[in-house]
Design a protein around this motif. Structure first.
Motif, PDB file in Angstrom:
ATOM      1  N   THR A 271       0.831  -1.199   0.000  1.00 48.76           N
ATOM      2  CA  THR A 271       0.000   0.000   0.000  1.00 48.76           C
ATOM      3  C   THR A 271       0.870   1.255   0.000  1.00 48.76           C
ATOM      4  OG1 THR A 271      -1.820   1.164   1.095  1.00 48.76           O
ATOM      5  CG2 THR A 271      -0.194   0.104   2.528  1.00 48.76           C
ATOM      6  N   TYR A 272       0.320   2.313  -0.572  1.00 47.28           N
ATOM      7  CA  TYR A 272       0.957   3.620  -0.532  1.00 47.28           C
ATOM      8  C   TYR A 272       0.216   4.537   0.437  1.00 47.28           C
ATOM      9  CZ  TYR A 272       3.016   1.741  -4.765  1.00 47.28           C
ATOM     10  OH  TYR A 272       3.683   0.931  -5.665  1.00 47.28           O
ATOM     11  N   ASN A 273      -0.719   3.967   1.168  1.00 50.56           N
ATOM     12  CA  ASN A 273      -1.578   4.711   2.084  1.00 50.56           C
ATOM     13  C   ASN A 273      -1.164   4.407   3.522  1.00 50.56           C
ATOM     14  OD1 ASN A 273      -3.811   5.495   3.764  1.00 50.56           O
ATOM     15  ND2 ASN A 273      -5.084   5.599   1.925  1.00 50.56           N
TER      16      ASN A 273
ATOM     17  N   THR B 190      -3.999   3.083   5.861  1.00 47.91           N
ATOM     18  CA  THR B 190      -4.281   1.656   5.676  1.00 47.91           C
ATOM     19  C   THR B 190      -3.219   0.817   6.366  1.00 47.91           C
ATOM     20  OG1 THR B 190      -5.390   2.036   3.557  1.00 47.91           O
ATOM     21  CG2 THR B 190      -4.532  -0.174   3.952  1.00 47.91           C
TER      22      THR B 190
ATOM     23  N   THR C 247      -7.418  -4.139   5.439  1.00 53.43           N
ATOM     24  CA  THR C 247      -7.688  -3.523   4.138  1.00 53.43           C
ATOM     25  C   THR C 247      -9.174  -3.261   3.913  1.00 53.43           C
ATOM     26  OG1 THR C 247      -7.784  -5.724   3.113  1.00 53.43           O
ATOM     27  CG2 THR C 247      -5.653  -4.596   3.099  1.00 53.43           C
TER      28      THR C 247
ATOM     29  N   SER D 220      -6.967   1.784  -5.759  1.00 50.86           N
ATOM     30  CA  SER D 220      -5.967   2.586  -6.470  1.00 50.86           C
ATOM     31  C   SER D 220      -4.637   2.681  -5.742  1.00 50.86           C
ATOM     32  CB  SER D 220      -6.514   3.998  -6.712  1.00 50.86           C
ATOM     33  OG  SER D 220      -6.836   4.626  -5.473  1.00 50.86           O
ATOM     34  N   ASP D 221      -4.606   2.378  -4.438  1.00 50.44           N
ATOM     35  CA  ASP D 221      -3.344   2.522  -3.706  1.00 50.44           C
ATOM     36  C   ASP D 221      -2.985   1.331  -2.836  1.00 50.44           C
ATOM     37  OD1 ASP D 221      -4.917   2.722  -1.376  1.00 50.44           O
ATOM     38  OD2 ASP D 221      -4.826   4.904  -1.333  1.00 50.44           O
ATOM     39  N   THR D 222      -3.784   0.279  -2.858  1.00 47.68           N
ATOM     40  CA  THR D 222      -3.518  -0.891  -2.021  1.00 47.68           C
ATOM     41  C   THR D 222      -3.759  -2.154  -2.837  1.00 47.68           C
ATOM     42  OG1 THR D 222      -4.207   0.309  -0.036  1.00 47.68           O
ATOM     43  CG2 THR D 222      -4.124  -2.084   0.122  1.00 47.68           C
TER      44      THR D 222
ATOM     45  N   GLN E 110       6.561   3.413   0.538  1.00 49.96           N
ATOM     46  CA  GLN E 110       5.489   2.426   0.392  1.00 49.96           C
ATOM     47  C   GLN E 110       5.552   1.451   1.550  1.00 49.96           C
ATOM     48  OE1 GLN E 110       6.849  -0.474  -3.088  1.00 49.96           O
ATOM     49  NE2 GLN E 110       7.218   1.680  -3.651  1.00 49.96           N
TER      50      GLN E 110
END
Length: 215
Positions: free
Chosen positions: A80-82, A85, A91, A97-99, A125
């Motif tokens: 993930t980039y979040n 999260t 999740t 879009s980001d995971t 990340q």
């Protein structure tokens, strides 16, 4: 002036260092997550097989490298980039879009598998296992990395985005039609070790040899 008999070995040693440094800079690397310990969680001891934060601290990550997760289906591999999260260890509210979940967490338990994740975006990340309702992550099965530019993406990963979806004439009212799904390449290089790019390595060798001859 240094005698020729002593100068020659020194020049050769310096040349070898230069060539080695050039070779190291011109490689993409497969990083085995956790080293020999792999990506596992011992439910009985309630602990991970490795200290992943310590493993990250001794590793440099660049675009075009791969993370290799040697694991089994008792764990998951979430990228993930979040940060929210990542911090939640689950999740449930993550965005597509980001995971991304690469594999694991399936019904058959204990089946060995290897998950290969390409590093295609520069910056921070996060990775974790959300198995057991996030308990594995909460007990340390998670890590954060920062991906550097390095050599940039190799051609095999540096693909242009697919063209925008345009409905064919007369299909506006068709039901059930959807745009084609994007695909992500996650096949590692053929070697389980560093992959040589080649070009600048040979240029460096030639320059070093010319300088040695000139001396």
């Amino acid at each position: 002036m240094m005698p020729a008999t002593k100068a020659a070995p020194i020049r050769l040693f310096v040349a070898a260092l230069i060539v080695a440094a050039a070779a190291a800079a011109d490689t993409y690397t497969n990083h085995t997550v956790g080293g020999d310990a792999g990506w596992f969680f011992n439910a009985t001891a309630n602990k991970t097989s490795a200290d992943y934060t310590a493993w990250v601290a001794n590793t440099t990550f660049n675009l075009g490298d791969y993370l290799i997760f040697n694991t089994n289906t008792n764990q998951t591999v979430i990228q993930t980039y979040n940060k929210t999260t990542y911090s939640s260890c689950i999740t449930d509210d993550a965005l597509d879009s980001d995971t991304f979940q690469y594999d694991g967490g399936r019904n058959e338990f204990g089946t060995e598998m290897t998950v290969s994740v390409p590093l295609t975006i520069e910056g921070t990340q996060y990775y974790f296992s959300d198995a057991d309702d996030g308990q594995q992550c909460e007990q340390g099965m998670a890590f954060e990395i920062k991906v550097e530019q390095g050599l940039g993406l190799p051609p095999s990963l540096n693909q242009p985005p697919p063209p925008a979806y345009v409905p064919s004439p007369g299909s506006a009212n068709d039901e059930g039609e959807s745009p084609p799904a994007d695909t992500v390449a996650n096949t590692p290089p053929s070697s389980n070790y560093a992959v040589m790019t080649g070009g600048s390595f040979f240029v460096t060798v030639i320059v070093v040899l010319i300088s040695l001859v000139g001396c």
